[in-house]
Design a protein around this motif. Structure first.
Motif, PDB file in Angstrom:
ATOM      1  N   HIS A  17       0.851  -1.185   0.000  1.00  0.00           N
ATOM      2  CA  HIS A  17       0.000   0.000   0.000  1.00  0.00           C
ATOM      3  C   HIS A  17       0.885   1.231   0.000  1.00  0.00           C
ATOM      4  CE1 HIS A  17      -3.515   2.497   0.756  1.00  0.00           C
ATOM      5  NE2 HIS A  17      -2.864   3.063   1.755  1.00  0.00           N
ATOM      6  N   TYR A  58      -4.621   2.776  11.059  1.00  0.00           N
ATOM      7  CA  TYR A  58      -4.614   3.498   9.779  1.00  0.00           C
ATOM      8  C   TYR A  58      -6.005   3.514   9.170  1.00  0.00           C
ATOM      9  CZ  TYR A  58      -3.383   4.585   4.910  1.00  0.00           C
ATOM     10  OH  TYR A  58      -3.323   5.132   3.661  1.00  0.00           O
ATOM     11  N   PHE A 112      -5.368  -2.115  -1.578  1.00  0.00           N
ATOM     12  CA  PHE A 112      -4.070  -2.760  -1.477  1.00  0.00           C
ATOM     13  C   PHE A 112      -3.672  -3.272  -2.870  1.00  0.00           C
ATOM     14  CE2 PHE A 112      -4.366  -4.220   3.256  1.00  0.00           C
ATOM     15  CZ  PHE A 112      -4.169  -2.892   3.648  1.00  0.00           C
ATOM     16  N   ILE A 134       2.812  -5.385   3.923  1.00  0.00           N
ATOM     17  CA  ILE A 134       1.806  -5.879   4.866  1.00  0.00           C
ATOM     18  C   ILE A 134       1.701  -7.394   4.809  1.00  0.00           C
ATOM     19  CG2 ILE A 134      -0.661  -5.752   5.479  1.00  0.00           C
ATOM     20  CD1 ILE A 134      -0.557  -2.985   3.899  1.00  0.00           C
ATOM     21  N   GLU A 154      -0.654 -10.345   5.117  1.00  0.00           N
ATOM     22  CA  GLU A 154      -2.105 -10.596   5.069  1.00  0.00           C
ATOM     23  C   GLU A 154      -2.586 -11.407   6.270  1.00  0.00           C
ATOM     24  OE1 GLU A 154      -5.388 -12.954   2.304  1.00  0.00           O
ATOM     25  OE2 GLU A 154      -3.338 -12.703   1.594  1.00  0.00           O
ATOM     26  N   LEU A 203      -3.835  -9.363   9.366  1.00  0.00           N
ATOM     27  CA  LEU A 203      -4.893  -8.369   9.248  1.00  0.00           C
ATOM     28  C   LEU A 203      -6.065  -8.698  10.161  1.00  0.00           C
ATOM     29  CD1 LEU A 203      -4.930  -7.903   5.365  1.00  0.00           C
ATOM     30  CD2 LEU A 203      -4.018  -6.300   7.063  1.00  0.00           C
ATOM     31  N   SER A 263      -9.057  -6.813   9.902  1.00  0.00           N
ATOM     32  CA  SER A 263     -10.253  -6.553   9.101  1.00  0.00           C
ATOM     33  C   SER A 263     -10.333  -7.532   7.941  1.00  0.00           C
ATOM     34  CB  SER A 263     -10.244  -5.111   8.572  1.00  0.00           C
ATOM     35  OG  SER A 263     -10.191  -4.177   9.640  1.00  0.00           O
ATOM     36  N   LEU A 266     -10.466  -9.145   4.281  1.00  0.00           N
ATOM     37  CA  LEU A 266      -9.853  -8.811   2.993  1.00  0.00           C
ATOM     38  C   LEU A 266     -10.607  -9.534   1.885  1.00  0.00           C
ATOM     39  CD1 LEU A 266      -7.205  -7.399   1.754  1.00  0.00           C
ATOM     40  CD2 LEU A 266      -6.328  -9.743   1.642  1.00  0.00           C
ATOM     41  N   LEU A 284      -9.273  -4.058   1.663  1.00  0.00           N
ATOM     42  CA  LEU A 284      -9.427  -4.285   3.105  1.00  0.00           C
ATOM     43  C   LEU A 284     -10.655  -3.542   3.594  1.00  0.00           C
ATOM     44  CD1 LEU A 284      -8.048  -5.625   5.590  1.00  0.00           C
ATOM     45  CD2 LEU A 284      -7.025  -3.374   6.051  1.00  0.00           C
ATOM     46  N   LEU A 294      -6.625  -0.564   8.973  1.00  0.00           N
ATOM     47  CA  LEU A 294      -5.425  -1.389   8.957  1.00  0.00           C
ATOM     48  C   LEU A 294      -4.763  -1.340  10.337  1.00  0.00           C
ATOM     49  CD1 LEU A 294      -3.096  -2.979   7.630  1.00  0.00           C
ATOM     50  CD2 LEU A 294      -2.155  -0.769   6.878  1.00  0.00           C
ATOM     51  N   ASN A 295      -4.687  -2.478  10.992  1.00  0.00           N
ATOM     52  CA  ASN A 295      -3.972  -2.560  12.267  1.00  0.00           C
ATOM     53  C   ASN A 295      -2.470  -2.498  11.999  1.00  0.00           C
ATOM     54  OD1 ASN A 295      -4.959  -5.188  11.131  1.00  0.00           O
ATOM     55  ND2 ASN A 295      -3.381  -6.017  12.516  1.00  0.00           N
ATOM     56  N   VAL A 328       1.826  -4.390   9.538  1.00  0.00           N
ATOM     57  CA  VAL A 328       2.810  -3.752   8.656  1.00  0.00           C
ATOM     58  C   VAL A 328       4.205  -4.264   9.011  1.00  0.00           C
ATOM     59  CG1 VAL A 328       3.790  -1.585   7.846  1.00  0.00           C
ATOM     60  CG2 VAL A 328       1.354  -1.714   8.440  1.00  0.00           C
TER      61      VAL A 328
END
Length: 230
Positions: free
Chosen positions: A7, A23, A36, A61, A63, A66, A68, A70, A89, A93-94, A98
């Motif tokens: 991203h 984020y 993404f 990132i 996956e 995550l 949330s 996707l 997503l 974004l937690n 990242v």
């Protein structure tokens, strides 16, 4: 191996995300998701949408981290038969997902992707090769099945009343080809469910389904031919 996503973000937006602990870009409010890219899409996005900017950060990132949901979806308005799907997503974004933050003002994107091991292959390690593997297994089953079908045709012409899967070698080849077709079909379905490798997966599913059906019919017919008449 982790499934990497990418991203592009401005330094200002990333600073705000770090301060907030999460984020939330504007697209999450306006479109309902965060855009993404995978390894072979990020260069296209960077070139076509951000070619005038030289101050961007690249988020790498994982996956699997995550929080949330996707979803892999085609861009709105796309009418291509084999439309490309992008990872979206549906939620913030937690930050612990990242893995790296790379400053593209001092690094070349192609060089970065090469170091990450994602360049030089359209799929890299981003997409499980289930679709291609499904088609490959189908072709292998077709090759083995072709031997069995040829043998069957000859046996039917020469000895129509006999079990045409004899000797045992041809019975084993039939079983092997059937199992390969079953496995290939399963992998094709898995690829279609994941929404990746659409063309290969669809072709693999169709080929393996036809082969599996024909081989099962062949086996059933051979069993019936071998049964003694009461």
């Amino acid at each position: 191996m982790s499934h990497l996503l990418f991203h592009l973000v401005s330094p200002q937006d990333w600073q705000q995300a770090q301060a907030a602990g999460i984020y939330r870009p504007t697209s999450l409010e306006t479109e309902g998701f965060i855009h993404f890219s995978d390894a072979h899409q990020i260069r296209f996005v960077h070139k076509n949408l951000y070619h005038e900017r030289d101050d961007l950060l690249l988020l790498v990132i994982d996956e699997t981290r995550l929080d949330s949901p996707l979803r892999w979806e085609a861009p709105v308005g796309s009418i291509a038969v084999n439309e490309q799907r992008f990872p979206h997503l549906y939620g913030p974004l937690n930050l612990n997902a990242v893995l790296q933050v790379i400053d593209l003002s001092t690094r070349d994107l192609k060089e970065v992707l090469s170091e990450l091991g994602t360049i030089g292959s359209k799929t890299g390690f981003q997409e499980p090769p289930f679709g291609k593997l499904s088609l490959l297994l189908g072709l292998l089953a077709l090759g083995i099945g072709g031997i069995v079908f040829t043998h069957t045709l000859i046996r039917l012409i020469l000895s129509p009343a006999e079990n045409f899967l004899m000797p045992w070698g041809y019975s084993l080849l039939t079983i092997l080809s059937t199992l390969l077709a079953l496995l290939g079909g399963t992998l094709g379905v898995a690829a279609l469910v994941q929404g990746k490798g659409k063309g290969f997966a669809a072709a693999g599913c169709l080929l393996n389904l036809v082969l599996f059906t024909l081989l099962c019919m062949l086996t059933f017919t051979a069993m019936m031919a071998a049964m003694p008449i009461q």
